[in-house]
Design a protein around this motif. Sequence first.
Motif, PDB file in Angstrom:
ATOM      1  N   ARG A 191      -3.674 -21.916  10.932  1.00  0.00           N
ATOM      2  CA  ARG A 191      -4.729 -21.113  10.311  1.00  0.00           C
ATOM      3  C   ARG A 191      -4.235 -20.440   9.039  1.00  0.00           C
ATOM      4  N   ALA A 192      -2.986 -19.969   9.042  1.00  0.00           N
ATOM      5  CA  ALA A 192      -2.455 -19.272   7.871  1.00  0.00           C
ATOM      6  C   ALA A 192      -2.385 -20.192   6.658  1.00  0.00           C
ATOM      7  N   CYS A 193      -2.063 -21.456   6.883  1.00  0.00           N
ATOM      8  CA  CYS A 193      -1.944 -22.417   5.781  1.00  0.00           C
ATOM      9  C   CYS A 193      -3.170 -23.313   5.672  1.00  0.00           C
ATOM     10  N   ALA A 194      -4.275 -22.864   6.235  1.00  0.00           N
ATOM     11  CA  ALA A 194      -5.480 -23.698   6.247  1.00  0.00           C
ATOM     12  C   ALA A 194      -6.024 -23.963   4.854  1.00  0.00           C
ATOM     13  N   PHE A 195      -5.639 -23.149   3.864  1.00  0.00           N
ATOM     14  CA  PHE A 195      -6.130 -23.387   2.505  1.00  0.00           C
ATOM     15  C   PHE A 195      -5.667 -24.740   1.976  1.00  0.00           C
ATOM     16  N   LEU A 196      -4.608 -25.298   2.550  1.00  0.00           N
ATOM     17  CA  LEU A 196      -4.108 -26.591   2.100  1.00  0.00           C
ATOM     18  C   LEU A 196      -4.913 -27.750   2.671  1.00  0.00           C
ATOM     19  N   TRP A 197      -5.333 -27.629   3.917  1.00  0.00           N
ATOM     20  CA  TRP A 197      -5.930 -28.795   4.582  1.00  0.00           C
ATOM     21  C   TRP A 197      -7.256 -28.512   5.281  1.00  0.00           C
ATOM     22  N   VAL A 237      -4.965 -16.159  -1.607  1.00  0.00           N
ATOM     23  CA  VAL A 237      -4.173 -16.490  -2.796  1.00  0.00           C
ATOM     24  C   VAL A 237      -3.959 -17.999  -2.893  1.00  0.00           C
ATOM     25  N   GLY A 238      -3.675 -18.628  -1.770  1.00  0.00           N
ATOM     26  CA  GLY A 238      -3.458 -20.073  -1.778  1.00  0.00           C
ATOM     27  C   GLY A 238      -4.695 -20.844  -2.190  1.00  0.00           C
ATOM     28  N   SER A 239      -5.859 -20.402  -1.736  1.00  0.00           N
ATOM     29  CA  SER A 239      -7.104 -21.081  -2.113  1.00  0.00           C
ATOM     30  C   SER A 239      -7.369 -20.964  -3.606  1.00  0.00           C
ATOM     31  N   LEU A 240      -7.108 -19.779  -4.171  1.00  0.00           N
ATOM     32  CA  LEU A 240      -7.291 -19.601  -5.615  1.00  0.00           C
ATOM     33  C   LEU A 240      -6.340 -20.504  -6.401  1.00  0.00           C
ATOM     34  N   PHE A 241      -5.094 -20.543  -5.970  1.00  0.00           N
ATOM     35  CA  PHE A 241      -4.107 -21.341  -6.689  1.00  0.00           C
ATOM     36  C   PHE A 241      -4.410 -22.830  -6.560  1.00  0.00           C
ATOM     37  N   LYS A 242      -4.833 -23.257  -5.379  1.00  0.00           N
ATOM     38  CA  LYS A 242      -5.142 -24.672  -5.191  1.00  0.00           C
ATOM     39  C   LYS A 242      -6.392 -25.073  -5.965  1.00  0.00           C
ATOM     40  N   GLY A 243      -7.405 -24.204  -5.965  1.00  0.00           N
ATOM     41  CA  GLY A 243      -8.644 -24.531  -6.651  1.00  0.00           C
ATOM     42  C   GLY A 243      -8.493 -24.632  -8.156  1.00  0.00           C
ATOM     43  N   PHE A 244      -7.620 -23.805  -8.725  1.00  0.00           N
ATOM     44  CA  PHE A 244      -7.434 -23.793 -10.180  1.00  0.00           C
ATOM     45  C   PHE A 244      -6.065 -24.339 -10.574  1.00  0.00           C
ATOM     46  N   ASP A 267      -3.672  -2.633   9.502  1.00  0.00           N
ATOM     47  CA  ASP A 267      -2.918  -3.816   9.906  1.00  0.00           C
ATOM     48  C   ASP A 267      -2.987  -4.859   8.795  1.00  0.00           C
ATOM     49  N   LEU A 268      -1.848  -5.141   8.198  1.00  0.00           N
ATOM     50  CA  LEU A 268      -1.793  -6.103   7.098  1.00  0.00           C
ATOM     51  C   LEU A 268      -1.873  -7.519   7.658  1.00  0.00           C
ATOM     52  N   ASP A 269      -2.979  -8.182   7.364  1.00  0.00           N
ATOM     53  CA  ASP A 269      -3.182  -9.555   7.825  1.00  0.00           C
ATOM     54  C   ASP A 269      -2.643 -10.500   6.751  1.00  0.00           C
ATOM     55  N   MET A 270      -1.372 -10.855   6.883  1.00  0.00           N
ATOM     56  CA  MET A 270      -0.734 -11.684   5.871  1.00  0.00           C
ATOM     57  C   MET A 270      -1.331 -13.084   5.828  1.00  0.00           C
ATOM     58  N   SER A 271      -1.784 -13.592   6.967  1.00  0.00           N
ATOM     59  CA  SER A 271      -2.351 -14.938   6.975  1.00  0.00           C
ATOM     60  C   SER A 271      -3.626 -14.997   6.143  1.00  0.00           C
ATOM     61  N   ARG A 272      -4.453 -13.961   6.242  1.00  0.00           N
ATOM     62  CA  ARG A 272      -5.685 -13.945   5.448  1.00  0.00           C
ATOM     63  C   ARG A 272      -5.372 -13.802   3.964  1.00  0.00           C
ATOM     64  N   LEU A 273      -4.401 -12.962   3.646  1.00  0.00           N
ATOM     65  CA  LEU A 273      -3.999 -12.808   2.250  1.00  0.00           C
ATOM     66  C   LEU A 273      -3.429 -14.110   1.701  1.00  0.00           C
ATOM     67  N   LEU A 288      -4.384  -8.939  -3.615  1.00  0.00           N
ATOM     68  CA  LEU A 288      -3.591  -8.058  -2.760  1.00  0.00           C
ATOM     69  C   LEU A 288      -4.212  -6.665  -2.680  1.00  0.00           C
ATOM     70  N   ILE A 289      -4.655  -6.141  -3.828  1.00  0.00           N
ATOM     71  CA  ILE A 289      -5.278  -4.813  -3.844  1.00  0.00           C
ATOM     72  C   ILE A 289      -6.572  -4.811  -3.036  1.00  0.00           C
ATOM     73  N   VAL A 290      -7.397  -5.840  -3.246  1.00  0.00           N
ATOM     74  CA  VAL A 290      -8.656  -5.934  -2.497  1.00  0.00           C
ATOM     75  C   VAL A 290      -8.386  -6.026  -1.000  1.00  0.00           C
ATOM     76  N   HIS A 291      -7.339  -6.757  -0.642  1.00  0.00           N
ATOM     77  CA  HIS A 291      -6.995  -6.891   0.774  1.00  0.00           C
ATOM     78  C   HIS A 291      -6.590  -5.541   1.364  1.00  0.00           C
ATOM     79  N   PHE A 292      -5.763  -4.798   0.648  1.00  0.00           N
ATOM     80  CA  PHE A 292      -5.348  -3.479   1.127  1.00  0.00           C
ATOM     81  C   PHE A 292      -6.549  -2.543   1.265  1.00  0.00           C
TER      82      PHE A 292
END
Length: 440
Positions: free
Chosen positions: A139-145, A52-59, A42-48, A22-26
Motif C-alpha cells: 500500500r505504501a508504494c502503491a503509487f508505482l503500480w 509525493v510519489g504520485s506527483l513525481f511519477k505523474g510529472f 500520528d504521522l502516516d508516512m505511507s500516505r505521505l 509535507l506541510i499539508v500532511h502535517f
Amino acid sequence: MSPVTKYALRTSAAPLAACVALIVHFVTITINGKARGDGRCDLDMSRLLRTVGSLFKGFFIAIFTAMLAPFQCNEHPNGRFTVQEYDSVFCSGQGEHLQMSVVGGVASLMPISFLAMSVWVTWVELPRRLLRADAAYFRACAFLWSRFRPGAELYSVLYLTRNALIALVPLLPSMSAQIVAMNMILYSSVVVVSLIQPWRFIAGNALDVMLHVGLLVVLDMASTFAGAEADSGTSVVMCLFFLLLMGLGVVGAMAYGVILHVARGRRKPWHFFLSHQKSTSGSLARLLKIQLLKRSSRFTTFMDTDNLRDLTELFGFVRDTHTFVFLASPGIERRKWCVGEIVTAKLHDIRTIMLRWPAFQEPDERFRENLTFAIPGIEILASYGMSLLDVSETLKWLHTVETIPMPPTLNLETMGRICDSLTRTVAPRVEDRYRVKDLG
C-alpha cells in the motif's frame, strides 16, 4: 532576473511541491487529531509517500526535461550554440552555462534517484515482501503500480524507464537521430503493452495502444515530410487529425470512467455474489443462481464460472455487488481466493450473508495465528492490498454475519426458503402453485 536564477527556481519546483505536500500532511493530521479529541498527531508516512510519489511519477517527464534544459542547445548559422530555452546563454561550458550545467547535473540526480529507487522497490524488495504477505509495504508504494493489474507490477519500472529515455531523446545531436530513437522507444513500448496488457482495465490497455499508434503515425509522418516543403501543409493537417483523435480518445476514456463510476455508485451491476468452493458447493451455487433469477430478473447473480474472464478482476466484482453470499462449506476457509472475496466484502462494507453447512467450522484462534500454513498461497492477497491482519480479523468477524443454516434436505421448498431469506421476498410454495392450478 538572470537565466541562472530562473533555471534554479524552475528546478526547485519539484522539491517545493514535496515540501508543500509535507506541510499539508502535517496540517491534516493535526486537524484530525484535534477532531478526535486526543490531540495525537500520528504521522502516516505511507500516505505521505504515496502523495509525493504520485506527483513525481505523474510529472516525471516534465521534471526530468526541465532539469536537462542546459544540455539542449540550438545551432545558429554562424556556428555558435545557445541554450534552447534560454537563448541569451551560449553553450560554451563557461560562465552562466557552466553554472546552469552544474545546477542541472545536481538536480538531475532527483529523477535518476527516483528511478533507481523504483527499480529497487519493485524488482528487488517487492518479491520478498509478497512472500511475507506485507500488504502495508504494497500500500505504501502503491503509487508505482496501483494503475496496473496484479502481477504486472514490474511494468511500472519499464514505464518509468521509457519516460526517462523519452526525456533524454532531445539531447541527441541531430533531428534524424532523435526521430530514430523516439521510434525505437515507442515501437518497443507498444509491443510490450500489447503483449503484457499491464493496465488494470481493458479500456486502459486499448487507450494506451491507441496513443502509441497515434504518436508513431505523427512521428513517422514528420520524418517522411521533413524537408518536403510542397507537402508540408498535408503533413500538418494529417498530424493535427491524429492528434485530435488521440485527444478525443483520452476525453472519451475519461468520460467513460466518470459515467461508469457514477452509474455504479447509484446502482451496483450485481445483486448477489456467490462465493463458493467448486468441489463441494459448485452444483448448489448453480441451482441457487437459477432460483434467484427465476424469482426476479433484477436479482442478477455473479458466479465466477459464468462471469469471470480475468482473475485479477475478481475482487472488483465483489465491490460491485449489493449482497455477498458466502457458501460456507467445509474446507472453504482454506481457499485463498474465497478468503480474499470475503475479506474484500468486509473491507468495503458489503452486505454479507453466510449460508452455513452443518459440518462447517469457523476458524479458531490457532488457525488465525498460522494463516500462512493453514491457507496455502495466502501471501498472494498482499498484491491486492490485503494483509494477514485483514484476513485474521475477517475470519474472526465471520461469526457475527447474518447466517442461514443449510437445510438437511434440499428440495424446491427449502431452496425457496433460502431465496426468501436472501431476497427478502416471499414466493408461492410448490403446493400453493398446484392448488391454484387445481382451482383453475
